[in-house]
Write a protein that holds these residues in place. Structure first.
Motif, PDB file in Angstrom:
ATOM      1  N   ALA A  36      -5.544   4.696   2.603  1.00  0.00           N
ATOM      2  CA  ALA A  36      -5.029   5.205   1.338  1.00  0.00           C
ATOM      3  C   ALA A  36      -3.619   4.694   1.091  1.00  0.00           C
ATOM      4  CB  ALA A  36      -5.036   6.727   1.325  1.00  0.00           C
ATOM      5  N   VAL A  37      -3.300   4.506  -0.170  1.00  0.00           N
ATOM      6  CA  VAL A  37      -1.926   4.253  -0.577  1.00  0.00           C
ATOM      7  C   VAL A  37      -1.565   5.300  -1.629  1.00  0.00           C
ATOM      8  CG1 VAL A  37      -1.857   1.816   0.008  1.00  0.00           C
ATOM      9  CG2 VAL A  37      -2.660   2.482  -2.241  1.00  0.00           C
ATOM     10  N   TYR A  38      -0.399   5.891  -1.453  1.00  0.00           N
ATOM     11  CA  TYR A  38       0.089   6.951  -2.343  1.00  0.00           C
ATOM     12  C   TYR A  38       1.538   6.598  -2.642  1.00  0.00           C
ATOM     13  CZ  TYR A  38       1.013  11.838  -3.811  1.00  0.00           C
ATOM     14  OH  TYR A  38       1.357  12.977  -4.499  1.00  0.00           O
ATOM     15  N   VAL A  39       1.717   5.622  -3.538  1.00  0.00           N
ATOM     16  CA  VAL A  39       3.049   5.056  -3.754  1.00  0.00           C
ATOM     17  C   VAL A  39       3.533   5.340  -5.170  1.00  0.00           C
ATOM     18  CG1 VAL A  39       2.690   3.248  -2.032  1.00  0.00           C
ATOM     19  CG2 VAL A  39       2.185   2.760  -4.416  1.00  0.00           C
ATOM     20  N   ALA A  40       4.837   5.674  -5.262  1.00  0.00           N
ATOM     21  CA  ALA A  40       5.509   5.848  -6.553  1.00  0.00           C
ATOM     22  C   ALA A  40       4.823   6.867  -7.445  1.00  0.00           C
ATOM     23  CB  ALA A  40       5.627   4.507  -7.270  1.00  0.00           C
ATOM     24  N   VAL A  81       2.666   6.354   2.197  1.00  0.00           N
ATOM     25  CA  VAL A  81       3.227   7.248   1.177  1.00  0.00           C
ATOM     26  C   VAL A  81       4.623   6.755   0.832  1.00  0.00           C
ATOM     27  CG1 VAL A  81       3.835   9.634   0.606  1.00  0.00           C
ATOM     28  CG2 VAL A  81       1.943   9.183   2.185  1.00  0.00           C
ATOM     29  N   SER A  82       4.965   6.749  -0.467  1.00  0.00           N
ATOM     30  CA  SER A  82       6.322   6.357  -0.842  1.00  0.00           C
ATOM     31  C   SER A  82       6.822   7.201  -2.010  1.00  0.00           C
ATOM     32  CB  SER A  82       6.394   4.871  -1.227  1.00  0.00           C
ATOM     33  OG  SER A  82       6.069   4.681  -2.588  1.00  0.00           O
ATOM     34  N   ALA A  83       8.145   7.270  -2.135  1.00  0.00           N
ATOM     35  CA  ALA A  83       8.785   7.950  -3.269  1.00  0.00           C
ATOM     36  C   ALA A  83      10.184   7.380  -3.438  1.00  0.00           C
ATOM     37  CB  ALA A  83       8.857   9.459  -3.031  1.00  0.00           C
TER      38      ALA A  83
END
Length: 245
Positions: free
Chosen positions: A128-132, A162-164
């Motif tokens: 999974a990618v959960y970015v921005a 995960v990114s923010a």
């Protein structure tokens, strides 16, 4: 609903008095529906951090892009999974994603949904990618709930990035070692000059780590890159039986 730190379209930061109105999930959805075509035009290429993460994962059956925006990272996921799934709250961004997915990731599926209530069965996602996207959720309760949802849908051995946005970014008047982030809006400037405020929670790296630690995710690595907090995560398992606790 992928935001990010790419400059095109990004305008000024505000400390709005009506921040509570901007943070409403319905308002965030409507904003991205309104700016979807121009936003998509400025988001042509995948982030190198996402490419490096996905390319470093083993092959899997199903992948997930939470806040998939125009689908650029679904194409990256399609290199490593048989069935990439892109989820976004904005229907118009999913419309923008459809042509890209049909051309470059034909096995991909697009779903409209909420990052804090993923419409997926537990244990079905390998990568999974959960970015921005985490930074657009309205408050800490929803952000932590979304991290738990990510943990719920990851299969045993599944991994996610995960990114923010972070206070470490040089556009913000904040110190990189702050313990807490802040809520704000950032203008998106449309071609005709109209500005559209978008809600953000700008994470302090320490706060980002705290939210991850409070979730059902297990952090393999946490770092700051290009003004963003990143974490490579997996899910806890019961080592004695090889299953989730």
């Amino acid at each position: 609903m992928a935001g990010g730190d790419e400059s095109s379209g990004e305008g000024g930061q505000h400390g709005d008095d009506d921040i509570d109105d901007h943070r409403r999930p319905g308002r965030v959805r409507d904003v991205y529906d309104d700016i979807a075509p121009h936003f998509s035009d400025t988001r042509a290429y995948p982030w190198p951090e996402v490419e490096a993460f996905v390319d470093g994962c083993d092959h899997g059956h199903r992948g997930l892009d939470v806040g998939c925006g125009n689908g650029r990272h679904l194409v990256v996921l399609s290199r490593r999974v048989d069935r990439p799934v892109g989820l976004d709250v904005s229907r118009n961004l999913l419309v923008e994603a459809r042509e890209r997915v049909e051309a470059d990731a034909p096995s991909g599926v697009l779903v409209q949904g909420d990052a804090a209530a993923l419409p997926l069965m537990a244990g079905t996602i390998d990568i999974a990618v959960y970015v921005a996207t985490l930074h657009h959720l309205p408050d800490r309760e929803h952000r932590r709930r979304s991290l738990d949802e990510l943990a719920r849908v990851l299969d045993e051995g599944g991994r996610a990035l995960v990114s923010a946005w972070s206070t470490a970014h040089d556009r913000f008047d904040a110190t990189a070692d702050a313990r807490e982030g802040f809520d704000t809006t950032l203008d998106w400037t449309l071609p005709g000059g109209e500005t559209v405020p978008r809600f953000y929670h700008i994470y302090a790296p320490a706060e980002f780590d705290e939210d991850l630690a409070a979730s059902d995710l297990v952090v393999e690595e946490s770092y700051v890159s290009s003004g963003n907090c990143y974490a490579e995560v997996t899910v806890a398992t019961d080592d004695s039986e090889g299953k989730r606790p």
